[in-house]
Design an enzyme around this catalytic site. Structure first.
Site, PDB file in Angstrom:
ATOM      1  N   GLY A  39       0.825  -1.201   0.000  1.00 29.40           N
ATOM      2  CA  GLY A  39       0.000   0.000   0.000  1.00 29.40           C
ATOM      3  C   GLY A  39       0.859   1.251   0.000  1.00 29.40           C
ATOM      4  O   GLY A  39       1.986   1.252  -0.502  1.00 29.40           O
ATOM      5  N   SER A  40       0.331   2.282   0.646  1.00 26.22           N
ATOM      6  CA  SER A  40       0.979   3.586   0.522  1.00 26.22           C
ATOM      7  C   SER A  40       2.352   3.636   1.170  1.00 26.22           C
ATOM      8  O   SER A  40       3.110   4.565   0.907  1.00 26.22           O
ATOM      9  CB  SER A  40       0.087   4.653   1.137  1.00 26.22           C
ATOM     10  N   THR A  41       2.685   2.669   2.052  1.00 29.73           N
ATOM     11  CA  THR A  41       4.032   2.710   2.611  1.00 29.73           C
ATOM     12  C   THR A  41       5.055   2.604   1.487  1.00 29.73           C
ATOM     13  O   THR A  41       6.187   3.030   1.632  1.00 29.73           O
ATOM     14  CB  THR A  41       4.268   1.549   3.600  1.00 29.73           C
ATOM     15  N   PHE A  42       4.628   2.056   0.342  1.00 31.62           N
ATOM     16  CA  PHE A  42       5.547   1.895  -0.778  1.00 31.62           C
ATOM     17  C   PHE A  42       5.775   3.208  -1.510  1.00 31.62           C
ATOM     18  O   PHE A  42       6.700   3.317  -2.315  1.00 31.62           O
ATOM     19  CB  PHE A  42       4.984   0.835  -1.741  1.00 31.62           C
ATOM     20  N   LYS A  43       4.899   4.194  -1.259  1.00 33.35           N
ATOM     21  CA  LYS A  43       5.112   5.498  -1.909  1.00 33.35           C
ATOM     22  C   LYS A  43       6.439   6.093  -1.476  1.00 33.35           C
ATOM     23  O   LYS A  43       7.045   6.892  -2.202  1.00 33.35           O
ATOM     24  CB  LYS A  43       3.970   6.460  -1.560  1.00 33.35           C
TER      25      LYS A  43
END
Lengths: 672, 387
Positions: free
Chosen positions: A288-292
Site C-alpha cells: 500500500g501507501s508505505t511503498f510510496k
C-alpha cells in the site's frame, strides 16, 4: 688317504657354494621384509599414529556430571551433560535452553519381580500405569522403555530404589521459558533435538557445535512491550492478524519482531498452523501507501522529481481500472511531492512512478531487495510476489504499493535505508559482534537519572551523518541512496507525521516520522475487497538522528466508534506505533526531548509547497511527461523515453534527469 | 642340556637332544600369544556374529593343542618319513582341492572350503607344505635317478595347482605357492637367467590378475589411493595400533579391537598392537624372523640337497604368510586375508602351520653320522673307495 679334487667334486663344490650364497640372499631378503614390517609398525604406533575416533574409545558408561559453579555464576547455563547451546536475547535473558532429562528403560530378562518393580516405580512416577508396566516388564525382550523425559531428581529417586535391570539413558529436552515471547523467531526442535523452524533450524550447526549461548539481537523487554501493545491493538480493532517490528536502522539488528496470533513455543507441535505463521517474514502483503516512500526516494534519487514538482491527483482510467483516491479526500488537482507523501495520493504517486519509468523502477526495487527473500536468519523468509510482466499499469500500481506483495520486514528494511544515510542493510537476528549487552541494560535508577539529562540533547541532536559510518560498516551493507537524498527523505517522513496522514503516530519529544499505508485486501475471488484492509505504518524515530524503525501492521482491522468508521492506518496502526515508541524508547536509552522540541522540529521542517528555485521548470500542469494520456499505447518500458521524444519540454526534463543520474554515486557496493 | 643325560639313548631322549630347541621355544611363544590374543579379540567377534562368547576361545584351545601335538609328532619323523607323509598328504590335498570346485562351500564368492562334521577345512592350506616337500624331492631325486624327469613333473604339478587355485579363486594362496616354488628353484641352483624370467612372469601374472579379477583390482586400487573407497577395515586396524602406542593399553583394555572385523583372524596383529604396544609387536616380528632366518642359516651347514630345498620351501611359505598378514594389517601391502601362523584363529591354518614347522624341525634335526661331508672341510669329498 689320497685326497684329489675331481671335476665332479668341483661341480658339486660350486653348486654348494652357489646354494649357500643364495641361502644368504634369502635370509637377507627375509630380514628386509620383516624389517619393513617393523618400521611400518613403529610408524603406525609411535612415529605418526592414527588416533582412534572418539566413539571408538568412548567409555561405555556415561561420564559423571560435574557441577559448574563458575559457569552458573556468569549466567552461563551450559549444563555439562547438555549438548545444544541455549539461546539468549541481547541482554543474556534465556529464550531457549536444553535441560537434562533421562529415559528409563529396563531389561526384562534381568527383572526379579515385575510386580514389585512396577509398584516401586509408581511411587516415584505416579503417572505410570501399573498394569502396563507389569506387562512390559514381563515380556521376553531385552529392552523396553518405561518412561521418557523424567527429571534428574526422579532419576535419582528411581536409582535409589536399587532395582536390578532398570537403566537410564541420558537425554535433553528443549525448553522455552518465556513461552510465547519470540516464539516465531526461536522456532522449535523435533524429538531428536534437530531444529525444524526458526533460529533453531537456521542455527542448527552453531547450536550443536558451540555450547556458548547464542546471543540474539532481540531485547525481550522490547519484545514483550511490542507484543503487549500489538495484542491490545489487535483486540481493539478485532484484526485477524497483526505484526510489528522494531529494528536498529544503523546496524540492521532486529530488536523485536512480533507476529500475532502467536503460540507457546513449548507447544509448537500442537499449535494451530495459523498461529505458527510468521507474518513478519513469511506473510506477503501488498504494502500500500508505505511503498510510496520507495517511489519518492527513487524519483528524488534519480533526479526525476524534486520536492516542489507537482503531480496530478486526478483519477487515472486505464483499461477497466481506475486509479483514484478515496472519495472523502478532496485533494487539489496538482500536488507537490511533499503533499503527495503527506496526504498519500495514489494517482499522483502513479504519475511519479511513470516519470521514473518501468526499467528504472524495476532496477530500483531489485536493488532495494524487494524482488528476493529478505536476508534474515529465518528459514521461513518467503519470496515476494512480483509481477512477471512490468506493463504501464504495473508501473502505476506499484508506485502506490499495489500489484506487489512484500513481507513486512522488507518494508522495514527499505524504510531504514531511506533514512539512515542511504545504506541498505542485511537485517539480522544475531547481536552484532562487539556490541555489548545493551548499554541501557543497567537499569539502576542512578544510571538512568544520570544518563537522562546528558543523553537527551546529545542523542537526539546528533546529525545522522555520524551514524551512517556505522551503517556502512555492517556486513552486507550497500549504499543505495545518497546522504543528501536521505536527509531530504527524513524531512518528508517527519512532515507526514507533523502535517500529514501520520499525525496519530506522534510521540511528543521523539520526533517520529513515517508513512501510513492502507492496502485493500484481495478477496477469495481475486477482486479487491472495499472495506477489508491491511493497515500498516512504517516509521522511524527520532527523525533528527534516526535510531530505530518501528513497523506495525494490522490485518483486516474493524472500525470502532473512536475511529469514526475508519479502518485506515492513520486510525489504527499509526496510534499503535505512537504507544510503542513512547513505551520502548526509554528502554532503548532514548528520552523525550522536552527542552527544545520546537527548535529541533523547526530545523528539519520542510514546507508542504516548497518554493521553486530559480533555473528549474517544475513538473506540473503542462509539464507532465509521464502522463499516460500523452503516450497511451507506448509499451511501458519505453514510457519515459517515448514521452521525451514527444514533447520538447519533456525531453529537456529527461535530459536533466539523466545528467543528474550520471553524477550521482549511487549503487556503489560498500561491502560485500 | 635340559636334564636328559646323553647316556639316555631312548628315542625321545635322542629327539630332544637333536631337535632345534630354539625354534621349538619360538613356536611355544607364538602359541602362547595365540591364546592370549584370542582371549582379547574373539569375544567381540563372537558376539557380533551371534555365537557364544567363548566359542572361538574353546575351539582355539583344541586347535592349538592339536597343533602342538602335530609339531612334536611330525618332528619325530625321519627325512624319509617326511617324504612319505608329504607325498601322501599331497595326493589327498590335491584331491580335496579339486573337490572344492564341486562340493565346496561358497564363502564370500570363493569356493575354498569343504564342510566336515566338526569344522570346515581349507585343503589348499595343506597343499602348500606338502607340495614344497614333493617339489624338493622331485628336484633333487633327478640327480641320483637319471631316469626320473623331476623338473618336468614338478612343473606339471605346479601347473595343475595353478589351475585349481585360479578356479577357486584363491589368488593369495596361489601367489604364496608360486613364490615358494620359485624360491625352491632358486636355491636348487636354477640359472640366474631363469630366476629373472620367473620373477618377470610373476609380475606379469600379477598384472594379469589385476586385470582379470575385480576383487584383486579393488584391493590394489584401495591400497594405492588411500583417499578413495572404503577403508574401514584398514583404518580401524591402524587406529588400533595408534591407540596402543609404545606400551599398549594393557591386556583387555583395547577398545578399537571390538570394532575390528576379523579381529580374531586376519587382524589379530592389530589387537596385539592395541593391547600390548609396539614393543611386544616387535618381539613377535622378531620371533618370526628368528624362526625363518635361523632355519635358513642352519641350511648353510646342510649337505643333503633334498633337505635344503624342502626346508627352504617350507620356511619360505611360513615366513611369507607371516609377512603378508602383518604387512596387510599395517597397510604395508594390499589387504590379503592370510592368517598369522599359530596366533590367528583357524583350524586348517593352525594344523597346516604345525605340519610345516614339524617338518622343518624334523628335517633340521642333527643327524649324527649321517653327514656325507665332514664339518670343517666342506669343499672336499673323501672317497674311500678310490683311495
Amino acid at each position: 688317504m689320497d685326497v684329489r679334487v675331481t671335476g665332479d667334486d668341483l661341480r658339486t663344490r660350486t653348486a654348494r657354494e652357489r646354494t649357500q650364497f643364495r641361502l644368504l640372499v634369502m635370509s637377507g631378503g627375509f630380514c628386509a621384509l620383516f624389517g619393513a614390517v617393523a618400521l611400518k609398525l613403529a610408524a603406525a604406533t609411535v612415529i605418526m599414529p592414527m588416533a582412534p575416533e572418539q566413539r571408538q574409545i568412548a567409555p561405555q558408561v556415561p561420564p559423571i556430571p560435574r557441577s559448574d559453579p563458575k559457569g552458573m555464576l556468569a549466567g552461563d547455563f551450559a549444563l555439562p551433560q547438555v549438548h545444544r547451546a541455549s539461546v539468549t536475547d541481547r541482554n543474556g535473558q534465556v529464550l531457549a535452553i536444553s535441560l537434562p532429562v533421562a529415559q528409563v528403560y529396563a531389561n526384562p530378562q534381568e527383572m526379579i519381580d515385575a510386580q514389585d518393580t512396577a509398584r516401586k516405580l509408581r511411587s516415584v512416577l505416579p503417572s505410570l500405569n501399573e498394569a502396563e508396566l507389569i506387562r512390559r516388564l514381563s515380556t521376553q525382550k531385552q529392552f523396553v522403555y518405561l518412561a521418557r523425559d523424567i527429571s534428574p531428581m526422579q532419576e535419582v529417586a528411581i536409582n535409589n530404589l536399587g532395582i536390578p535391570g532398570i537403566y537410564f539413558e541420558p537425554g535433553e529436552r528443549r525448553h522455552y521459558p518465556l513461552g510465547r515471547v519470540a516464539a516465531h523467531i526461536l522456532g522449535a526442535v523435533d524429538i531428536d533435538d534437530h531444529g525444524v523452524a526458526g533460529i533453531e533450524r537456521s542455527m542448527e550447526k552453531r547450536l550443536d557445535s558451540d555450547r556458548t549461548p547464542l546471543r540474539l539481537s532481540l531485547d525481550v523487554r522490547i519484545q514483550a512491550v511490542v507484543r503487549d501493545e500489538l495484542a491490545a491493538a489487535k483486540d481493539l480493532f478485532q484484526a485477524i492478524g497483526a505484526c510489528a517490528i522494531v529494528m536498529d536502522v544503523n546496524t540492521g539488528e532486529i530488536i523485536a519482531m512480533v507476529s500475532l496470533p502467536d503460540y507457546d513455543a513449548n507447544d509448537f507441535g500442537r499449535a494451530d498452523p495459523d498461529t505458527r505463521f510468521n507474518r513478519a517474514v513469511t506473510g506477503m502483503y501488498e504494502p500500500g501507501s508505505t511503498f510510496k516512500l520507495q517511489t519518492a526516494a527513487m524519483a528524488l534519487q534519480l533526479g526525476v522529481a524534486h520536492p516542489w514538482d507537482r503531480f496530478s491527483s486526478i483519477p487515472i482510467h486505464i483499461g477497466r481500472f481506475t486509479i483514484a483516491d478515496m472519495k472523502s479526500d478532496h485533494f487539489a488537482p496538482w500536488l507537490t511531492l511533499n503533499e503527495v507523501m503527506a496526504y498519500s495520493s495514489n494517482p499522483a504517486a502513479a504519475h511519479m512512478a511513470l516519470d521514473v519509468g518501468a526499467q528504472r523502477q524495476q532496477a530500483w526495487l531489485r536493488d532495494m531487495g524487494f524482488f528476493a527473500p529478505v536476508p534474515i536468519e529465518l528459514p521461513e523468509a518467503g519470496r515476494p510476489i512480483v509481477p512477471h510482466v512490468w506493463g504501464i499499469s504495473t508501473v502505476m500500481t506499484v508506485g502506490f504499493g499495489h500489484g506487489v506483495a512484500e513481507p513486512p520486514l522488507a518494508i522495514v528494511r527499505g524504510t531504514a535505508a531511506t533514512v539512515n544515510g542511504g545504506i541498505l542493510l542485511h537485517p539480522t537476528l544475531m547481536a552484532r559482534d562487539g556490541a555489548q549487552p545493551d548499554d541501557t541494560a543497567q537499569l539502576t535508577p542512578a544510571a538512568a537519572e544520570g544518563a537522562a539529562p546528558t543523553l537527551t540533547p546529545a542523542v537526539l541532536t546528533t546529525p545522522a551523518a555520524a551514524e551512517t559510518a556505522d551503517a556502512a560498516a555492517m556486513p552486507g551493507a550497500k549504499r543505495v541512496i545518497s546522504p543528501e537524498t536521505s536527509a531530504l527523505l527524513r524531512r518528508i517522513l517527519r512532515l507526514d507525521v507533523t502535517k500529514g496522514t501520520g499525525k496519530t503516530a506522534e510521540s511528543p519529544g521523539y520526533f517520529v516520522g513515517g508513512k501510513t499505508g492502507t492496502a485493500e485486501k484481495i478477496g477469495p475471488h481475486g477482486g479487491y475487497l472495499k472495506h477489508v484492509n491491511i493497515a500498516a505504518f512504517t516509521s522511524i524515530f527520532p527523525m533528527n538522528a534516526p535510531r530505530y524503525a518501528v513497523y506495525v501492521m494490522l490485518d483486516s482491522p474493524k472500525a470502532t466508534p473512536q475511529t469514526h468508521g475508519w479502518t485506515t492506518a492513520a486510525w489504527n496502526a499509526a496510534p499503535t506505533v505512537s504507544k510503542i515508541v513512547t513505551r520502548v524508547a526509554p528502554m532503548l536509552g532514548l528520552f523525550p526531548n522536552t527542552t527544545n522540541p520546537q527548535a529541533v522540529d523547526d530545523a528539519m521542517a520542510i514546507p508542504l509547497e516548497p518554493a521553486v528555485p530559480r533555473g528549474y521548470r517544475p513538473l506540473g500542469p503542462g509539464n507532465d511527461p509521464g502522463d499516460p494520456r500523452n503516450q497511451p499505447k507506448a509499451p511501458a518500458r519505453e514510457a519515459a523515453h517515448t514521452a521525451a521524444a514527444q514533447s520538447p519540454r519533456a525531453r529537456l526534463h529527461a535530459a536533466r534527469a539523466e545528467q543528474t543520474a550520471q553524477q550521482r554515486p549511487v549503487h556503489q557496493e560498500i561491502r560485500g | 642340556m635340559v636334564g636328559i643325560s646323553r647316556v639316555d639313548t631312548s628315542f625321545l631322549a635322542r629327539w630332544w637332544r637333536n631337535v632345534d630347541r630354539v625354534t621349538l621355544s619360538c613356536v611355544c611363544i607364538l602359541i602362547g600369544f595365540g591364546y592370549v590374543l584370542m582371549l582379547a579379540a574373539s569375544p567381540a567377534v563372537a558376539t557380533r556374529i551371534g555365537a557364544s562368547r567363548d566359542m572361538f576361545i574353546l575351539k582355539q584351545v583344541v586347535f592349538l593343542s592339536l597343533a602342538g601335538l602335530i609339531v612334536v609328532a611330525t618332528s619325530l619323523l625321519s627325512p624319509r618319513g617326511i617324504r612319505r607323509l608329504a607325498l601322501g598328504g599331497f595326493v589327498l590335498a590335491m584331491a580335496a582341492t579339486a573337490l572344492t570346485l564341486v562340493h565346496g562351500i561358497e564363502i564370500k564368492g570363493a569356493r575354498r572350503w569343504i564342510a566336515l562334521p566338526m569344522m570346515s577345512v581349507q585343503p589348499s592350506e595343506f597343499l602348500k607344505p606338502c607340495f614344497a616337500v614333493v617339489t624338493a624331492w622331485l628336484l633333487t631325486e633327478r640327480r641320483s635317478r637319471r631316469l626320473l624327469p623331476g623338473m618336468p613333473i614338478a612343473l606339471g604339478l605346479f601347473a595343475v595347482i595353478l589351475l585349481l587355485l585360479k578356479s577357486q579363486p584363491d589368488i593369495g594362496m596361489l601367489s604364496v605357492i608360486t613364490t615358494v616354488f620359485m624360491a625352491q628353484l632358486f636355491i636348487d641352483g636354477l640359472n640366474i637367467f631363469f630366476v629373472g624370467a620367473g620373477a618377470g612372469c610373476m609380475i606379469a601374472a600379477f598384472l594379469g590378475a589385476y586385470v582379470a579379477f575385480p576383487h584383486v583390482r579393488s584391493r590394489v586400487e584401495r591400497f594405492l589411493h588411500p583417499n578413495v573407497g572404503d577403508h574401514y577395515q584398514i583404518d580401524t586396524a591402524l587406529r588400533a595400533f595408534g591407540n596402543g602406542g609404545l606400551m599398549g593399553r594393557g591386556p583387555g583394555e583395547g577398545r578399537v579391537k571390538d570394532l575390528l572385523p576379523d579381529a580374531h583372524a586376519d587382524f589379530v596383529f592389530a589387537v596385539a598392537g592395541e593391547e600390548f604396544g609396539m614393543l611386544v609387536c616387535l618381539f613377535i616380528i622378531g620371533v618370526f624372523c628368528l624362526i625363518v632366518v635361523r632355519a635358513l642359516l642352519k641350511l648353510l651347514r646342510e649337505d643333503d640337497q633334498f633337505i635344503v630345498v624342502a626346508t627352504v620351501g617350507l620356511i619360505t611359505g611360513f615366513g611369507l604368510q607371516a609377512f603378508v598378514n602383518m604387512g596387510s594389517t599395517l597397510h604395508l601391502i594390499p589387504t590379503k586375508g592370510m592368517t598369522l601362523p599359530f596366533v590367528s584363529y583357524g583350524g586348517s591354518s593352525a594344523i597346516s602351520v604345525a605340519l610345516t614347522i614339524g617338518m622343518v624341525l624334523a628335517l633340521t634335526r642333527h643327524r649324527v653320522g649321517e653327514s656325507r661331508i665332514p664339518h670343517g672341510r666342506p669343499a672336499f669329498r673323501v672317497r674311500k673307495a678310490t683311495a
